[in-house]
Design an enzyme around this catalytic site. Sequence first.
Site, short mmCIF file in Angstrom:
data_model
loop_
_atom_site.label_atom_id
_atom_site.label_comp_id
_atom_site.label_asym_id
_atom_site.label_seq_id
_atom_site.Cartn_x
_atom_site.Cartn_y
_atom_site.Cartn_z
N GLU A 107 -4.73 -8.69 -0.28
CA GLU A 107 -5.72 -8.32 1.06
C GLU A 107 -7.16 -8.19 0.67
O GLU A 107 -7.48 -7.40 -0.34
CB GLU A 107 -5.01 -7.10 1.58
CG GLU A 107 -3.95 -7.28 2.43
CD GLU A 107 -3.43 -6.10 3.07
OE1 GLU A 107 -4.22 -5.30 3.52
OE2 GLU A 107 -2.21 -6.00 3.20
N GLU A 136 0.93 -1.18 -0.11
CA GLU A 136 -0.12 -0.07 0.12
C GLU A 136 1.05 1.22 -0.13
O GLU A 136 0.76 2.17 0.94
CB GLU A 136 -0.95 0.08 1.07
CG GLU A 136 -1.98 -1.07 1.03
CD GLU A 136 -3.01 -1.11 1.97
OE1 GLU A 136 -3.16 -0.12 2.89
OE2 GLU A 136 -4.03 -1.87 1.75
O1 AHR Z 1 -5.14 -5.87 7.04
C1 AHR Z 1 -5.16 -4.79 7.78
C2 AHR Z 1 -4.38 -3.69 7.09
O2 AHR Z 1 -5.18 -3.14 5.93
C3 AHR Z 1 -3.16 -3.85 6.43
O3 AHR Z 1 -2.07 -3.66 7.27
C4 AHR Z 1 -3.03 -2.85 5.38
O4 AHR Z 1 -2.24 -3.31 4.28
C5 AHR Z 1 -4.56 -2.65 4.87
O5 AHR Z 1 -4.78 -1.30 4.95
#
Ligand code: AHR
Length: 516
Positions: A319, A179
């Site tokens: 994710e 991110e």
């Molecule tokens: O999964 C929780 C968080 O969500 C992670 O650390 C991040 O990459 C995303 O914003």
Amino acid sequence: MNEKIKTAKIRIKTDSDKYIINKNIYGHFAEHLGRCIYDGIFVGKGSPIPNRDGIRTDIVEALRKIKIPVLRWPGGCFADEYHWKDGIGPLEKRAKMINTHWGGVVEDNSFGTHEFFRLCELLDTEPYICGNVGSGTVREMSEWIEYMNFDGESPMANLRRQNGREKAWGLKYFGIGNENWGCGGRMRAEYYADLYRHYATYVRDYGNYSLFRIAAGPRGSNYHWTEVLMREAGDFMDGLGLHYYTRIGDKVVVKKAADGNEIYLRDESASRGSATEFGEKEWFGIMKASWFTEELVVNHSAIMDKYDPDKKVALIVDEWGTWYDNEPGTNPGFLYQQNTMRDAVSAAISLNIFNNHCDRVRMANIAQTVNVLQAMILTQGEKMLCTPTYHVFDLFAPHQDSRLLPADIDVENYTYLGEELPGLSVSASKNKDGNIFLTIANPDPSNSIELFVEIRPGVVKKVGGSIVTSGNMQDFNDFDYPDKIRVRKFDTARPGAGGVTATIPPMSIISLSCVI
Ligand code: AHR
């Protein structure tokens, strides 16, 4: 409400099997966040909770059962704050740091590189490590790869040996930051694309260990990020990430600059709703947000197709999952939430979407494995339970590495207050013995569906089935009733002329195994 019986037809062509459903679509993610690693997976060697080398044996057993193929670590946002050298060597000498992103707690680095590889060994899973671009250096990242993957004589390989590991581990999957448009450095796509090229150059392939380099991908519908990354750095990557969380009630301001870059600002006081206390409005909202995954996959894939028509670069949804307000009374920085039938159906919709787009989606990692967000497993002291989402992964496991069979569906939509969503979520695959496996979710919480699955060419000789369902959409497993929701036998499907008939109960996920 009176139950209405809908009818539906699914058509499967058994000879249309161009793509393989990469088993890594069933991947997971474990971050140094809340109680995922510490007080979750890792309890330490001295713990009274049964463990091997500090890793909980009950968790290992449960995760082995669902055959988790790949595990992403150490973050997440934590990855861009993590300095790997703090997590190697004698425990008493490891540096302590503050996990500023997640709850401001002390991170004692007792779970580091060696412990992570041990976990993957016990799970029989492929490691996927995410490196630090945000606050690290090219040298630091390059040395980490040398430490893990070089078998010869070198400073990092010797340091590894000094720490008790003779042979290189041979890591394959490596992420260059996380991110980086947000917690990983608030970068513009153009800047990150250059940094990606720079960092990716110095993470070397050693001997036969060839890295699969994954660029940090966009958040949701930030198509500009994908466009720039593919255009400027597509030739140097094997995978591009995508992060999408299934949320409702989120208040996000997206500021769009003239050059196409976006800045996301979230109103931290906005509620994402309770994980367990909700009605059909919130149920429908989560189903709608789950289906949005398909729009994202299609649109990002179309941009990728422009620069990479041969589909060499994989879309890695590293994710995904539901995200609600944390459970009352828990640390808000720990992201601990319960998991209901709503999460089970949502997971089934997403997994069916990934299967159906497996020409481009070749890995996905649900967030997160234990005690965080849409977890597989929750723990409380020595107790542990498997969530409804875990049981969906169990149900879907036979798709891993099978051949996708496109499914053509005719079904009445699921409607709520004038809004409509697809009435069924389906994916189908053919295994190496030629047998057909289907996973079907009925998102409608009130109505069942009389289904006919046409399967041609071929004759279905026998059909078996499994189901995940419950009486109420808010039902969940807790430490007193850990098995309320689990995989049960579904034995009402029948082979018939040209296919299979079955009645799909409301808010259920079923699998059908058809012997041809
Ligand atoms: O999964 C929780 C968080 O969500 C992670 O650390 C991040 O990459 C995303 O914003």
